[in-house]
Design an enzyme around this catalytic site. Structure first.
Site, short mmCIF file in Angstrom:
data_model
loop_
_atom_site.label_atom_id
_atom_site.label_comp_id
_atom_site.label_asym_id
_atom_site.label_seq_id
_atom_site.Cartn_x
_atom_site.Cartn_y
_atom_site.Cartn_z
N HIS A 97 -55.96 -72.26 -19.40
CA HIS A 97 -56.01 -70.86 -19.83
C HIS A 97 -54.68 -70.21 -19.46
O HIS A 97 -54.06 -70.55 -18.44
CB HIS A 97 -57.14 -70.12 -19.11
CG HIS A 97 -58.50 -70.51 -19.57
ND1 HIS A 97 -59.59 -69.68 -19.40
CD2 HIS A 97 -58.98 -71.62 -20.17
CE1 HIS A 97 -60.67 -70.26 -19.88
NE2 HIS A 97 -60.32 -71.45 -20.35
N GLU A 153 -53.97 -67.41 -18.14
CA GLU A 153 -53.95 -66.79 -16.82
C GLU A 153 -53.70 -67.80 -15.71
O GLU A 153 -52.89 -67.56 -14.81
CB GLU A 153 -55.29 -66.08 -16.53
CG GLU A 153 -55.69 -65.02 -17.52
CD GLU A 153 -56.61 -65.51 -18.63
OE1 GLU A 153 -57.53 -64.77 -18.99
OE2 GLU A 153 -56.40 -66.63 -19.13
N CYS A 179 -62.03 -64.74 -17.86
CA CYS A 179 -63.32 -65.39 -17.61
C CYS A 179 -63.55 -65.56 -16.11
O CYS A 179 -62.70 -65.21 -15.29
CB CYS A 179 -63.34 -66.75 -18.31
SG CYS A 179 -62.24 -67.97 -17.56
N CYS A 232 -60.82 -67.84 -14.37
CA CYS A 232 -59.53 -67.18 -14.19
C CYS A 232 -59.62 -66.05 -13.18
O CYS A 232 -58.71 -65.87 -12.37
CB CYS A 232 -59.01 -66.68 -15.53
SG CYS A 232 -58.60 -68.05 -16.66
#
Length: 150
Positions: free
Chosen positions: A51, A53, A81, A84
């Site tokens: 991801h 992040e 999410c 993260c």
């Protein structure tokens, strides 16, 4: 400044879309300097943790030689999410700025509120809705296109 950095995060999100990945882009900024930038790479890397992040948190911590990111602001186009947000709490992130909500998986305000949970060892300052419309539109266009391919 938040809008300026979100525009750059949107450019990262566009790069993810061009690689057939969910268009999410992120920047890590310390003292008005971009320390790291990334976009989702789950598809190209075959990595469920790729991801945007997480990638900027990892890169940023390496660049400053410190896993504590208390002076950093993370800009991301979509509400993070659980995975993260957990990394942000563990990194002691100082501030999060995000674009649009994620009603299904959002862990800041939509589904869960992990950034503010008093039972955790750190709370994150959060600014939401920066360039919300543009961030949401990019995601919407991507998923409309994806459905057409199926």
């Amino acid at each position: 400044m938040d809008k300026h950095y979100m525009q750059l995060a949107l450019k990262e999100a566009k790069a993810a879309s061009e690689e057939n990945d969910v268009p999410v882009g992120a920047l890590l900024v310390i003292e008005n300097r971009i320390i790291a930038s990334a976009h989702n790479k789950r598809e190209s890397a075959n990595d469920p943790t790729a991801h945007a992040e997480l990638m900027v948190i990892r890169e940023g911590a390496i660049k400053i030689s410190n896993w504590r990111l208390t002076n950093a602001t993370l800009y991301v186009t979509k509400e993070p999410c659980v995975m993260c947000t957990g990394a942000m709490v563990n990194a002691r992130l100082g501030r999060l700025v995000y674009g649009c909500k994620d009603e299904r998986y959002g862990a800041i305000a939509s589904r869960f509120q992990l950034a503010y949970d008093p039972s955790l060892n750190h709370q994150i300052k959060v600014v939401s809705g920066v360039m919300e419309k543009e961030c949401a539109e990019m995601l919407k266009r991507f998923f409309v296109q994806l459905r057409r391919q199926d």
